[in-house]
Structures are given as structure tokens and as C-alpha cells.
Write an enzyme that holds these catalytic residues in place. Structure first.
Site, PDB file in Angstrom:
ATOM      1  N   ASP A   1      -1.312   6.431   6.569  1.00 11.91           N
ATOM      2  CA  ASP A   1      -1.390   5.010   6.877  1.00 11.91           C
ATOM      3  C   ASP A   1      -2.326   4.816   8.077  1.00 11.91           C
ATOM      4  OD1 ASP A   1      -0.827   2.395   6.548  1.00 11.91           O
ATOM      5  OD2 ASP A   1       1.204   2.474   7.356  1.00 11.91           O
TER       6      ASP A   1
ATOM      7  N   ARG B   1       6.496  -8.235   1.334  1.00 13.26           N
ATOM      8  CA  ARG B   1       7.358  -7.780   2.433  1.00 13.26           C
ATOM      9  C   ARG B   1       7.995  -8.975   3.137  1.00 13.26           C
ATOM     10  NH1 ARG B   1       4.392  -4.609   6.809  1.00 13.26           N
ATOM     11  NH2 ARG B   1       4.346  -3.022   5.199  1.00 13.26           N
TER      12      ARG B   1
ATOM     13  N   THR C   1      -5.804  -1.625   7.042  1.00 12.45           N
ATOM     14  CA  THR C   1      -6.005  -3.073   7.050  1.00 12.45           C
ATOM     15  C   THR C   1      -7.449  -3.375   7.433  1.00 12.45           C
ATOM     16  OG1 THR C   1      -5.212  -3.049   9.335  1.00 12.45           O
ATOM     17  CG2 THR C   1      -3.621  -3.689   7.642  1.00 12.45           C
TER      18      THR C   1
ATOM     19  N   LYS D   1       0.842  -1.207   0.000  1.00 13.66           N
ATOM     20  CA  LYS D   1       0.000   0.000   0.000  1.00 13.66           C
ATOM     21  C   LYS D   1       0.879   1.260   0.000  1.00 13.66           C
ATOM     22  CE  LYS D   1      -2.553  -1.547   3.583  1.00 13.66           C
ATOM     23  NZ  LYS D   1      -2.217  -2.997   3.683  1.00 13.66           N
ATOM     24  N   THR D   2       1.869   1.275   0.886  1.00  8.64           N
ATOM     25  CA  THR D   2       2.770   2.437   0.918  1.00  8.64           C
ATOM     26  C   THR D   2       3.538   2.543  -0.396  1.00  8.64           C
ATOM     27  OG1 THR D   2       3.065   2.005   3.271  1.00  8.64           O
ATOM     28  CG2 THR D   2       4.609   3.552   2.264  1.00  8.64           C
TER      29      THR D   2
END
Ligand code: ADE
Length: 346
Positions: free
Chosen positions: A123, A231, A172, A78-79
Site C-alpha cells: 500500500d 468504505r 492514491t 484497492k486492498t
């Protein structure tokens, strides 16, 4: 201090900056491996298509991109996508997270300093407090800040124009967003767990950037074990690199990956110790379920939200766990994976 946690980032310099500072969900280590352009972003094809069209249309109109809400499990990019969007738009991206926007002046400071068409990434946007959220409504809708000046009977509202900007919110827990906030996003996209081939391609790319000689099968093995999450794939790859360098291997093959990842208690399906602890508790303590989230969280000493947003989604996606109205249930596949008999004795 909250205000200093909101940082001004040039996407091309983000790696250096985050290496120095480290921030929230995005430790600096991750940045050297992040794709910078949409064309380098592997997987999430629907998301890329939708955002690619939106970016191209926006650029041709010379406007700010509509606000974007990205939701889905942690670690899916997302980032990274917010930074890619800024890069594609040719603007800077300011990165912050809702817990850093505690006081009204934190969000006001960010909004008034935005330049035209810049991206503001928030975020964990579901954690915004009410004041910050209400300041965002006119900012998102009309590029305007409504500020209250004075107190009591002399209090007045002053409107301050701000530059047209794009809010990229990440969460999330899309369900935890209030509807007025959710409704102000023009683009709402869910990030999905990655396909195996995409993960393999991500690992191959990362190995290239880390200058590792990783066999294609070894990349597939990392991909199989990363819970569908880039990740985690990149983290596991670094652990494999450690074992390879300590043992003096130049080439990394499947066996070395298996050895390194067993050491870190990642099994052949990518489940880690937390995943297995959850399934084991359900099987040993509750006959496989159904059992409620709170009960499980208490039994594991975990926060229910972490259980629901970090641990469960992958197990659900893999069909090892099921959500029913009466609680969570270990599926036949879940039982089989942990070596339990699929049919319980009567
Ligand atoms: N590294 C982490 N996520 C990635 C992605 N989606 N594409 C390419 N490289 C990545």
C-alpha cells in the site's frame, strides 16, 4: 517494528487476523464486509473485466499473475481487490505498506519468504524509499534479488533467485511513482468513484451481513451520502445502526438515515464537514478562487497532499470544484450547493 507490520494473510482468514491486529488503511472492522470473490465485488466493471481475464489466462498457463498497480482515491477497494485476486488465484496475500519497509531487510525478508505465485500487496507504494525501490526492480522483472555483500572495495553483488510472485501496488498518487517503477507493472488500473446503484447494492449487501432490516430507499439514501466510496458507505451504515439500536427501531427507513447522518454532519449530497470547510474557505476568503493548493492547505491546517488526494477528488468528480492553471475554483454548482449566489455581485 517495521518487519512485524508485514503480515502473512490467508484471504479466507483475513477478517479474523485484521480484527486482532488492525493495520494501516484497513481497520479490521471493514473486513467482515469485504467481498472475497470477483463475482461478489460490486462496481468497477472495467477493472473486474480486465483482472478477471488476466487471472483466468494466468491460471491456465500456471504462471504468476503480472504485477498490478491500482490507483485512485482512498476507500474504493484497492486492498480488497488485492485480497480478491489472491483468492481467485488460490494463493496467500502478504499485506504491507511502503512506510513499513524502511530498512532493506524489511523488503528482502518479505521477498525471500514468498511462495510461488503469491501476492505481495504494498500500500502507498509511492512512498517506497530508493533502496527498497531498487531492490524491487530485479525482483519484479526477473524474480531475482541483487544483494550487496561486504563493504568498500570488497563489496560484491550476489543474485538470489526468489519465487515468481505478483506485486500488487496501491497508491492514491499514481503521478508520484517513478517511471522505472511504474513501467514494471503489467496492469495499471484506476479505481473510479462508484455509481449510485452500485453503492446502493453495496449497502444492501452490507446490511444483510450486519443483519439489519434496511429499506431499499434507506440504502439509496446512504449511497447518496457516501462520497462515492464503499468504505464511507459501510461506516455510515454502522452509524445509522447505532441510532436505530439506541432508539429501538428494528426497521431502518429513509428518515432514520437522514437523522443519523445529519448528526454526523454528512449533507444530502454526501459532503462532510471537511468538504464544506474547503468550499467555504474558498468562497469567503478568496471569492471562490482561483486559489492555490498550498494556500488552501495552510488556511485549513491540512496537509496539501491530504487535501489533494482525499478531499478534492470527490469534489472535482461532482463538479463542485475545478482545477485551473491558476488554482482551484468553486464552480457554479459548488456555490449553489453551499447556498451562495451563483453570479457574484459586480
Ligand atoms: N464492500 C466494500 N466494497 C465492496 C464492493 N466493491 N463490492 C461489494 N461489497 C463491498
Amino acid at each position: 517494528m517495521a518487519a512485524t507490520e508485514s503480515r502473512l494473510l490467508d484471504p479466507t482468514a483475513v477478517a479474523e487476523e485484521q480484527l486482532q491486529e488492525g493495520h494501516g488503511e484497513t481497520p479490521g472492522r471493514e473486513d467482515s464486509l469485504r467481498p472475497r470473490r470477483l463475482a461478489d465485488y460490486i462496481g468497477q466493471s472495467e477493472l473486474k473485466q480486465v483482472l478477471g481475464i488476466a487471472v483466468a489466462a494466468t491460471r491456465s498457463r500456471g504462471e504468476a499473475l503480472d504485477h498490478v498497480l491500482l490507483h485512485g482515491p482512498p476507500g474504493l477497494g484497492k486492498t480488497t481487490m488485492a485480497l480478491v485476486l489472491a483468492q481467485e488465484l488460490g494463493v496467500r496475500c502478504r499485506i504491507t505498506s511502503a512506510p513499513a519497509l524502511e530498512r532493506p531487510r524489511d523488503i528482502i525478508g518479505l521477498l525471500v519468504n514468498l511462495q510461488a505465485h503469491e501476492v505481495l500487496f504494498i500500500d502507498e507504494i509511492h512512498r517506497l524509499n530508493r533502496v527498497a525501490e531498487e531492490l524491487l526492480y530485479p525482483a519484479m522483472e526477473d524474480y531475482r534479488l541483487d544483494l550487496t555483500v561486504g563493504k568498500g572495495t570488497t563489496a560484491r553483488t550476489r543474485s538470489l533467485p526468489i519465487a515468481p510472485f505478483t506485486l500488487v501496488g496501491a497508491t492514491t498518487r499514481a503521478g508520484a511513482l517513478s517511471s522505472p517503477l511504474r513501467d514494471r507493472f503489467g496492469l495499471i488500473q484506476r479505481l473510479e468513484f462508484y455509481e449510485l446503484e452500485d453503492l446502493q447494492a453495496i449497502v444492501v449487501r452490507a446490511a444483510g451481513l450486519l443483519r439489519l432490516q434496511l429499506e431499499v430507499d434507506a440504502a439509496l439514501e446512504v449511497a447518496r451520502r457516501c462520497r462515492g466510496t464503499p468504505r464511507i458507505a459501510n461506516r455510515l451504515l454502522r452509524r445509522v445502526r447505532d441510532v436505530a439500536s439506541v432508539q429501538g427501531h428494528e426497521h431502518i427507513g429513509v428518515e432514520l438515515v437522514q437523522e443519523a447522518l445529519s448528526l454526523h454532519r454528512v449533507d444530502d449530497r454526501g459532503l462532510d464537514a471537511s468538504d464544506r470547510r474547503l468550499l467555504t474557505l474558498m468562497l469567503e476568503g478568496y471569492g471562490g478562487g482561483p486559489v492555490g493548493l498550498e494556500t488552501l492547505a495552510a488556511g485549513l491546517g491540512e496537509d496539501p497532499t491530504t487535501l489533494e488526494t482525499v478531499i478534492e477528488p470527490f469534489l472535482l468528480q461532482q463538479g463542485l470544484l475545478q482545477r485551473t492553471p491558476r488554482g482551484r475554483l468553486v464552480t457554479a454548482a459548488g456555490r449553489a450547493h453551499l447556498g451562495w449566489p451563483v453570479q457574484q455581485a459586480a
